[in-house]
Write a protein that holds these residues in place. Sequence first.
Motif, PDB file in Angstrom:
ATOM      1  N   VAL A   7       0.767  -1.310  -0.206  1.00  0.00           N
ATOM      2  CA  VAL A   7      -0.008  -0.132   0.012  1.00  0.00           C
ATOM      3  C   VAL A   7       0.900   1.292  -0.118  1.00  0.00           C
ATOM      4  N   PHE A   8       0.472   2.630  -0.748  1.00  0.00           N
ATOM      5  CA  PHE A   8       0.945   3.334  -0.663  1.00  0.00           C
ATOM      6  C   PHE A   8       0.171   4.537   0.136  1.00  0.00           C
ATOM      7  N   GLU A   9       0.753   5.493   0.980  1.00  0.00           N
ATOM      8  CA  GLU A   9       0.136   6.302   1.821  1.00  0.00           C
ATOM      9  C   GLU A   9       0.573   7.480   1.805  1.00  0.00           C
ATOM     10  N   GLY A  10       0.021   8.546   2.396  1.00  0.00           N
ATOM     11  CA  GLY A  10       0.495   9.814   2.551  1.00  0.00           C
ATOM     12  C   GLY A  10      -0.500  11.090   2.233  1.00  0.00           C
ATOM     13  N   VAL A  11      -0.104  12.182   2.543  1.00  0.00           N
ATOM     14  CA  VAL A  11      -1.055  13.369   2.412  1.00  0.00           C
ATOM     15  C   VAL A  11      -1.369  13.546   0.903  1.00  0.00           C
ATOM     16  N   GLU A  12      -2.191  14.650   0.622  1.00  0.00           N
ATOM     17  CA  GLU A  12      -2.373  14.977  -0.750  1.00  0.00           C
ATOM     18  C   GLU A  12      -0.957  15.395  -1.409  1.00  0.00           C
ATOM     19  N   GLY A  13      -0.889  14.813  -2.680  1.00  0.00           N
ATOM     20  CA  GLY A  13       0.101  15.643  -3.741  1.00  0.00           C
ATOM     21  C   GLY A  13       1.489  14.738  -3.135  1.00  0.00           C
ATOM     22  N   CYS A  14       1.460  13.667  -2.302  1.00  0.00           N
ATOM     23  CA  CYS A  14       2.789  13.276  -1.909  1.00  0.00           C
ATOM     24  C   CYS A  14       3.753  12.447  -2.975  1.00  0.00           C
ATOM     25  N   GLY A  15       2.906  11.946  -4.035  1.00  0.00           N
ATOM     26  CA  GLY A  15       3.517  11.579  -5.193  1.00  0.00           C
ATOM     27  C   GLY A  15       3.100  10.024  -5.329  1.00  0.00           C
ATOM     28  N   LYS A  16       1.983   9.589  -4.610  1.00  0.00           N
ATOM     29  CA  LYS A  16       1.732   7.969  -4.845  1.00  0.00           C
ATOM     30  C   LYS A  16       1.559   7.502  -5.978  1.00  0.00           C
ATOM     31  N   THR A  17       0.701   8.292  -6.897  1.00  0.00           N
ATOM     32  CA  THR A  17       0.240   8.003  -8.164  1.00  0.00           C
ATOM     33  C   THR A  17       1.256   7.781  -9.035  1.00  0.00           C
ATOM     34  N   THR A  18       2.299   8.812  -8.809  1.00  0.00           N
ATOM     35  CA  THR A  18       3.449   8.863  -9.608  1.00  0.00           C
ATOM     36  C   THR A  18       4.293   7.578  -9.263  1.00  0.00           C
ATOM     37  N   GLN A  19       4.488   7.439  -8.146  1.00  0.00           N
ATOM     38  CA  GLN A  19       5.567   6.347  -7.665  1.00  0.00           C
ATOM     39  C   GLN A  19       5.060   5.032  -7.933  1.00  0.00           C
ATOM     40  N   ILE A  20       3.766   4.855  -7.936  1.00  0.00           N
ATOM     41  CA  ILE A  20       2.999   3.451  -8.216  1.00  0.00           C
ATOM     42  C   ILE A  20       3.056   3.242  -9.579  1.00  0.00           C
ATOM     43  N   ALA A  21       3.081   4.161 -10.453  1.00  0.00           N
ATOM     44  CA  ALA A  21       3.306   3.889 -11.831  1.00  0.00           C
ATOM     45  C   ALA A  21       4.667   3.587 -12.153  1.00  0.00           C
ATOM     46  N   ARG A  22       5.657   4.383 -11.668  1.00  0.00           N
ATOM     47  CA  ARG A  22       7.027   3.951 -11.847  1.00  0.00           C
ATOM     48  C   ARG A  22       7.377   2.383 -11.415  1.00  0.00           C
ATOM     49  N   SER A  23       7.008   2.142 -10.172  1.00  0.00           N
ATOM     50  CA  SER A  23       7.090   0.837  -9.519  1.00  0.00           C
ATOM     51  C   SER A  23       6.489  -0.267 -10.409  1.00  0.00           C
ATOM     52  N   GLN A  24       5.277  -0.043 -11.015  1.00  0.00           N
ATOM     53  CA  GLN A  24       4.673  -1.212 -12.129  1.00  0.00           C
ATOM     54  C   GLN A  24       5.642  -1.269 -13.022  1.00  0.00           C
ATOM     55  N   THR A  25       6.183  -0.274 -13.818  1.00  0.00           N
ATOM     56  CA  THR A  25       6.770  -0.249 -14.957  1.00  0.00           C
ATOM     57  C   THR A  25       8.144  -1.074 -14.587  1.00  0.00           C
ATOM     58  N   TRP A  26       8.751  -0.686 -13.507  1.00  0.00           N
ATOM     59  CA  TRP A  26       9.887  -1.221 -13.125  1.00  0.00           C
ATOM     60  C   TRP A  26       9.991  -2.673 -12.904  1.00  0.00           C
ATOM     61  N   LEU A  27       8.803  -3.119 -12.264  1.00  0.00           N
ATOM     62  CA  LEU A  27       8.584  -4.550 -11.719  1.00  0.00           C
ATOM     63  C   LEU A  27       8.513  -5.357 -12.986  1.00  0.00           C
ATOM     64  N   LEU A  28       7.696  -4.774 -14.134  1.00  0.00           N
ATOM     65  CA  LEU A  28       7.421  -5.317 -15.121  1.00  0.00           C
ATOM     66  C   LEU A  28       8.767  -5.541 -15.953  1.00  0.00           C
ATOM     67  N   GLU A  29       9.245  -4.436 -16.435  1.00  0.00           N
ATOM     68  CA  GLU A  29      10.378  -4.408 -17.474  1.00  0.00           C
ATOM     69  C   GLU A  29      11.775  -4.725 -16.744  1.00  0.00           C
ATOM     70  N   SER A  30      12.026  -4.734 -15.390  1.00  0.00           N
ATOM     71  CA  SER A  30      13.247  -5.226 -14.976  1.00  0.00           C
ATOM     72  C   SER A  30      13.597  -6.778 -14.986  1.00  0.00           C
ATOM     73  N   GLY A  31      12.338  -7.478 -15.188  1.00  0.00           N
ATOM     74  CA  GLY A  31      12.526  -8.869 -15.047  1.00  0.00           C
ATOM     75  C   GLY A  31      12.032  -9.369 -13.648  1.00  0.00           C
ATOM     76  N   LEU A  32      11.954  -8.517 -12.618  1.00  0.00           N
ATOM     77  CA  LEU A  32      11.877  -8.978 -11.506  1.00  0.00           C
ATOM     78  C   LEU A  32      10.580  -9.657 -11.014  1.00  0.00           C
ATOM     79  N   LEU A  33       9.526  -9.243 -11.983  1.00  0.00           N
ATOM     80  CA  LEU A  33       8.108 -10.066 -11.694  1.00  0.00           C
ATOM     81  C   LEU A  33       8.276 -11.270 -12.161  1.00  0.00           C
ATOM     82  N   ALA A  34       9.034 -11.449 -13.418  1.00  0.00           N
ATOM     83  CA  ALA A  34       9.103 -12.903 -14.020  1.00  0.00           C
ATOM     84  C   ALA A  34       9.837 -13.662 -13.147  1.00  0.00           C
TER      85      ALA A  34
END
Length: 223
Positions: A7-34
Amino acid sequence: MQGRLIVFEGVEGCGKTTQIARSQTWLLESGLLAQLKTQSQISHLVVTREPGGTELCQAIRQLLLHPTGQEAMQNRTELLLYAADRSQHVAGFLKPQLAKGALVLCDRFTDSTIAYQGYGRRLDRNLIDQLNQIATDGLTSDLTLWLDVAVEVGLMRAKQRGTGDRIEQATLDFHQRVQQGFTELAQAHPQRIVRIDASRSEEQVFKDIQAAIQHHLKRWQAA
Ligand code: T5A
Protein backbone atom coordinates in the motif's frame (compact mmCIF):
# COMPACT_ATOMS: atom_id res chain seq x y z
CA MET A 1 -1.37 -19.29 -3.95
CA GLN A 2 -0.30 -16.42 -1.72
CA GLY A 3 -0.20 -12.87 -3.05
CA ARG A 4 1.11 -9.77 -1.30
CA LEU A 5 -0.44 -6.38 -0.67
CA ILE A 6 1.75 -3.26 -0.91
CA VAL A 7 0.00 0.00 0.00
CA PHE A 8 1.13 3.57 -0.76
CA GLU A 9 -0.04 6.22 1.73
CA GLY A 10 0.45 9.91 2.48
CA VAL A 11 -1.06 13.39 2.36
CA GLU A 12 -2.43 15.00 -0.82
CA GLY A 13 0.14 15.38 -3.59
CA CYS A 14 2.80 13.29 -1.82
CA GLY A 15 3.47 11.47 -5.11
CA LYS A 16 1.73 8.09 -4.68
CA THR A 17 0.23 7.94 -8.16
CA THR A 18 3.57 8.88 -9.74
CA GLN A 19 5.52 6.31 -7.72
CA ILE A 20 2.99 3.50 -8.21
CA ALA A 21 3.24 3.98 -11.98
CA ARG A 22 7.05 3.93 -11.81
CA SER A 23 7.01 0.84 -9.57
CA GLN A 24 4.67 -0.99 -11.94
CA THR A 25 6.90 -0.27 -14.94
CA TRP A 26 10.03 -1.24 -13.04
CA LEU A 27 8.59 -4.53 -11.75
CA LEU A 28 7.40 -5.49 -15.22
CA GLU A 29 10.36 -4.31 -17.29
CA SER A 30 13.28 -5.20 -15.02
CA GLY A 31 12.43 -8.89 -15.10
CA LEU A 32 11.83 -8.86 -11.34
CA LEU A 33 8.21 -9.97 -11.69
CA ALA A 34 9.21 -12.77 -14.08
CA GLN A 35 11.80 -13.88 -11.52
CA LEU A 36 9.20 -13.77 -8.72
CA LYS A 37 6.91 -15.97 -10.77
CA THR A 38 9.51 -18.72 -10.87
CA GLN A 39 10.84 -18.31 -7.33
CA SER A 40 7.72 -17.54 -5.27
CA GLN A 41 3.96 -17.87 -5.24
CA ILE A 42 3.54 -14.49 -6.91
CA SER A 43 1.80 -14.98 -10.28
CA HIS A 44 0.98 -11.48 -11.56
CA LEU A 45 0.91 -7.75 -10.76
CA VAL A 46 -2.14 -5.55 -10.29
CA VAL A 47 -2.53 -1.86 -9.50
CA THR A 48 -5.59 -0.50 -7.73
CA ARG A 49 -6.76 2.33 -5.49
CA GLU A 50 -9.17 3.45 -2.79
CA PRO A 51 -11.64 4.90 -3.22
CA GLY A 52 -12.57 3.63 -6.69
CA GLY A 53 -10.99 0.20 -7.21
CA THR A 54 -14.00 -1.47 -8.87
CA GLU A 55 -16.90 -0.29 -11.03
CA LEU A 56 -19.21 0.11 -8.03
CA CYS A 57 -16.40 1.73 -6.04
CA GLN A 58 -15.99 4.25 -8.87
CA ALA A 59 -19.57 5.44 -8.21
CA ILE A 60 -18.79 5.74 -4.48
CA ARG A 61 -15.59 7.67 -5.33
CA GLN A 62 -17.60 10.11 -7.43
CA LEU A 63 -20.00 10.68 -4.51
CA LEU A 64 -17.13 11.19 -2.08
CA LEU A 65 -14.89 13.47 -4.10
CA HIS A 66 -17.16 15.22 -6.59
CA PRO A 67 -20.71 15.33 -5.13
CA THR A 68 -23.24 17.41 -7.04
CA GLY A 69 -25.57 19.92 -5.35
CA GLN A 70 -25.10 22.15 -2.33
CA GLU A 71 -25.78 19.69 0.48
CA ALA A 72 -22.79 19.31 2.84
CA MET A 73 -21.68 15.74 3.47
CA GLN A 74 -21.81 14.73 7.13
CA ASN A 75 -18.57 13.36 8.60
CA ARG A 76 -20.12 10.02 9.52
CA THR A 77 -21.61 9.71 6.03
CA GLU A 78 -18.12 10.25 4.61
CA LEU A 79 -16.68 7.60 6.94
CA LEU A 80 -19.38 5.08 6.00
CA LEU A 81 -18.89 5.70 2.28
CA TYR A 82 -15.13 5.04 2.59
CA ALA A 83 -15.97 1.87 4.54
CA ALA A 84 -18.48 0.80 1.86
CA ASP A 85 -15.90 1.41 -0.86
CA ARG A 86 -13.35 -0.69 1.06
CA SER A 87 -15.75 -3.53 1.78
CA GLN A 88 -16.60 -3.83 -1.92
CA HIS A 89 -12.95 -3.50 -2.97
CA VAL A 90 -11.64 -6.08 -0.49
CA ALA A 91 -14.29 -8.74 -1.06
CA GLY A 92 -14.77 -8.13 -4.78
CA PHE A 93 -11.21 -7.48 -5.89
CA LEU A 94 -8.35 -7.57 -3.36
CA LYS A 95 -9.03 -10.92 -1.71
CA PRO A 96 -9.76 -12.78 -4.99
CA GLN A 97 -6.61 -11.29 -6.55
CA LEU A 98 -4.43 -12.16 -3.54
CA ALA A 99 -5.86 -15.68 -3.55
CA LYS A 100 -4.71 -15.99 -7.19
CA GLY A 101 -1.18 -14.91 -6.20
CA ALA A 102 -1.22 -11.23 -7.20
CA LEU A 103 1.37 -8.71 -6.11
CA VAL A 104 -0.98 -5.78 -5.48
CA LEU A 105 0.09 -2.12 -5.53
CA CYS A 106 -2.74 -0.21 -3.85
CA ASP A 107 -3.11 3.59 -3.65
CA ARG A 108 -4.41 4.14 -0.05
CA PHE A 109 -6.01 1.66 2.38
CA THR A 110 -7.06 1.55 6.07
CA ASP A 111 -4.44 4.03 7.35
CA SER A 112 -6.02 6.74 5.20
CA THR A 113 -9.31 6.33 7.08
CA ILE A 114 -7.53 6.59 10.42
CA ALA A 115 -5.56 9.65 9.27
CA TYR A 116 -8.35 11.52 7.39
CA GLN A 117 -11.53 10.55 9.23
CA GLY A 118 -9.89 9.89 12.62
CA TYR A 119 -7.27 12.64 12.94
CA GLY A 120 -8.65 14.98 10.25
CA ARG A 121 -12.39 14.82 11.01
CA ARG A 122 -11.82 13.83 14.64
CA LEU A 123 -14.21 10.87 14.47
CA ASP A 124 -13.99 8.23 17.19
CA ARG A 125 -10.98 5.92 16.72
CA ASN A 126 -12.76 2.84 18.09
CA LEU A 127 -15.56 3.34 15.60
CA ILE A 128 -13.02 3.64 12.76
CA ASP A 129 -11.13 0.54 13.88
CA GLN A 130 -14.38 -1.43 13.99
CA LEU A 131 -15.42 -0.24 10.53
CA ASN A 132 -11.97 -1.00 9.11
CA GLN A 133 -12.24 -4.50 10.59
CA ILE A 134 -15.69 -5.04 9.07
CA ALA A 135 -14.67 -3.62 5.68
CA THR A 136 -11.40 -5.55 5.39
CA ASP A 137 -12.62 -8.77 7.01
CA GLY A 138 -9.17 -8.92 8.61
CA LEU A 139 -7.05 -8.15 5.51
CA THR A 140 -3.97 -6.05 6.34
CA SER A 141 -1.20 -4.77 4.12
CA ASP A 142 2.07 -6.72 3.94
CA LEU A 143 3.98 -3.48 3.44
CA THR A 144 2.87 0.16 3.60
CA LEU A 145 5.07 2.82 2.02
CA TRP A 146 4.32 6.17 3.66
CA LEU A 147 5.41 8.99 1.36
CA ASP A 148 6.17 11.69 3.89
CA VAL A 149 6.10 15.25 2.61
CA ALA A 150 5.16 18.58 4.26
CA VAL A 151 1.46 19.29 3.79
CA GLU A 152 2.14 22.67 2.14
CA VAL A 153 4.44 21.05 -0.44
CA GLY A 154 1.97 18.26 -1.22
CA LEU A 155 -0.99 20.63 -1.54
CA MET A 156 1.04 22.92 -3.81
CA ARG A 157 1.94 19.98 -6.07
CA ALA A 158 -1.69 18.83 -6.16
CA LYS A 159 -2.87 22.39 -6.90
CA GLN A 160 -0.41 22.82 -9.77
CA ARG A 161 -1.84 19.65 -11.28
CA GLY A 162 -5.44 20.96 -11.44
CA THR A 163 -8.69 21.75 -9.60
CA GLY A 164 -8.90 20.22 -6.15
CA ASP A 165 -11.56 17.69 -5.10
CA ARG A 166 -13.81 18.02 -2.01
CA ILE A 167 -11.17 16.72 0.42
CA GLU A 168 -8.21 18.54 -1.13
CA GLN A 169 -10.16 21.76 -0.55
CA ALA A 170 -10.39 21.20 3.26
CA THR A 171 -8.48 23.60 5.55
CA LEU A 172 -4.71 23.51 6.05
CA ASP A 173 -5.38 22.68 9.70
CA PHE A 174 -7.31 19.57 8.62
CA HIS A 175 -4.42 18.39 6.42
CA GLN A 176 -1.91 19.04 9.24
CA ARG A 177 -3.94 16.74 11.50
CA VAL A 178 -3.99 14.10 8.73
CA GLN A 179 -0.18 14.36 8.55
CA GLN A 180 0.01 13.93 12.32
CA GLY A 181 -2.11 10.80 11.91
CA PHE A 182 0.30 9.24 9.40
CA THR A 183 3.26 10.20 11.62
CA GLU A 184 1.78 8.48 14.68
CA LEU A 185 0.71 5.42 12.67
CA ALA A 186 4.27 4.99 11.36
CA GLN A 187 5.62 5.22 14.92
CA ALA A 188 3.07 2.66 16.15
CA HIS A 189 3.66 0.12 13.32
CA PRO A 190 7.37 0.19 12.41
CA GLN A 191 7.27 -3.40 11.09
CA ARG A 192 4.55 -2.68 8.54
CA ILE A 193 5.03 1.01 7.67
CA VAL A 194 8.20 2.24 5.96
CA ARG A 195 8.70 6.02 5.87
CA ILE A 196 9.97 7.40 2.58
CA ASP A 197 11.21 11.01 2.47
CA ALA A 198 9.00 12.26 -0.38
CA SER A 199 10.24 15.86 -0.32
CA ARG A 200 13.07 14.96 -2.73
CA SER A 201 13.07 14.47 -6.50
CA GLU A 202 10.88 11.77 -8.07
CA GLU A 203 14.03 9.81 -8.91
CA GLN A 204 15.42 9.89 -5.36
CA VAL A 205 12.05 8.91 -3.88
CA PHE A 206 11.79 6.05 -6.37
CA LYS A 207 15.24 4.69 -5.40
CA ASP A 208 14.12 4.34 -1.76
CA ILE A 209 10.86 2.70 -2.84
CA GLN A 210 12.75 0.18 -5.00
CA ALA A 211 15.03 -0.63 -2.06
CA ALA A 212 12.09 -1.10 0.34
CA ILE A 213 10.17 -3.32 -2.09
CA GLN A 214 13.25 -5.43 -2.92
CA HIS A 215 14.04 -5.86 0.78
CA HIS A 216 10.51 -7.05 1.56
CA LEU A 217 10.28 -9.33 -1.49
CA LYS A 218 13.44 -11.11 -0.27
CA ARG A 219 12.01 -11.43 3.25
CA TRP A 220 8.75 -12.87 1.92
CA GLN A 221 10.58 -15.35 -0.30
CA ALA A 222 12.66 -16.52 2.65
CA ALA A 223 9.59 -16.89 4.91
N1 T5A B 1 -9.48 9.41 1.63
C1 T5A B 1 -9.17 8.20 1.08
C2 T5A B 1 -10.05 9.50 2.91
O1 T5A B 1 -10.37 10.59 3.38
N2 T5A B 1 -10.27 8.35 3.61
C3 T5A B 1 -9.98 7.10 3.10
O2 T5A B 1 -10.22 6.10 3.76
C4 T5A B 1 -9.40 7.02 1.78
C5 T5A B 1 -9.07 5.69 1.19
C6 T5A B 1 -8.60 10.34 -2.53
C7 T5A B 1 -9.05 11.22 -1.38
O3 T5A B 1 -9.78 10.42 -0.45
C8 T5A B 1 -9.27 10.63 0.84
C9 T5A B 1 -7.85 11.04 0.64
C10 T5A B 1 -7.89 11.83 -0.64
O4 T5A B 1 -8.23 13.16 -0.32
P1 T5A B 1 -7.36 10.87 -4.79
O5 T5A B 1 -7.82 11.62 -5.99
O6 T5A B 1 -7.18 9.41 -4.91
O7 T5A B 1 -8.34 11.18 -3.57
O8 T5A B 1 -6.16 11.72 -4.31
P2 T5A B 1 -4.87 11.41 -3.54
O9 T5A B 1 -4.87 10.01 -3.04
O10 T5A B 1 -4.65 12.48 -2.53
O11 T5A B 1 -3.82 11.49 -4.67
P3 T5A B 1 -3.27 12.72 -5.44
O12 T5A B 1 -3.41 12.35 -6.87
O13 T5A B 1 -3.83 14.02 -5.00
O14 T5A B 1 -1.80 12.74 -4.98
P4 T5A B 1 -0.66 11.68 -5.19
O15 T5A B 1 -1.12 10.52 -5.97
O16 T5A B 1 -0.03 11.42 -3.90
O17 T5A B 1 0.38 12.53 -6.06
P5 T5A B 1 0.76 12.48 -7.60
O18 T5A B 1 1.68 11.37 -7.86
O19 T5A B 1 -0.49 12.57 -8.41
O20 T5A B 1 1.60 13.81 -7.70
C11 T5A B 1 0.99 15.08 -7.57
C12 T5A B 1 1.76 16.08 -8.44
O21 T5A B 1 3.07 16.24 -7.91
C13 T5A B 1 4.05 15.86 -8.89
C14 T5A B 1 3.33 15.02 -9.92
O22 T5A B 1 3.93 15.13 -11.19
C15 T5A B 1 1.93 15.62 -9.90
O23 T5A B 1 1.84 16.74 -10.73
N3 T5A B 1 5.10 15.13 -8.16
C16 T5A B 1 6.25 15.67 -7.76
N4 T5A B 1 6.76 16.92 -7.89
C17 T5A B 1 7.98 17.16 -7.34
N5 T5A B 1 8.71 16.20 -6.69
C18 T5A B 1 8.26 14.96 -6.54
N6 T5A B 1 8.99 14.03 -5.87
C19 T5A B 1 6.96 14.65 -7.09
N7 T5A B 1 6.20 13.52 -7.11
C20 T5A B 1 5.05 13.83 -7.75
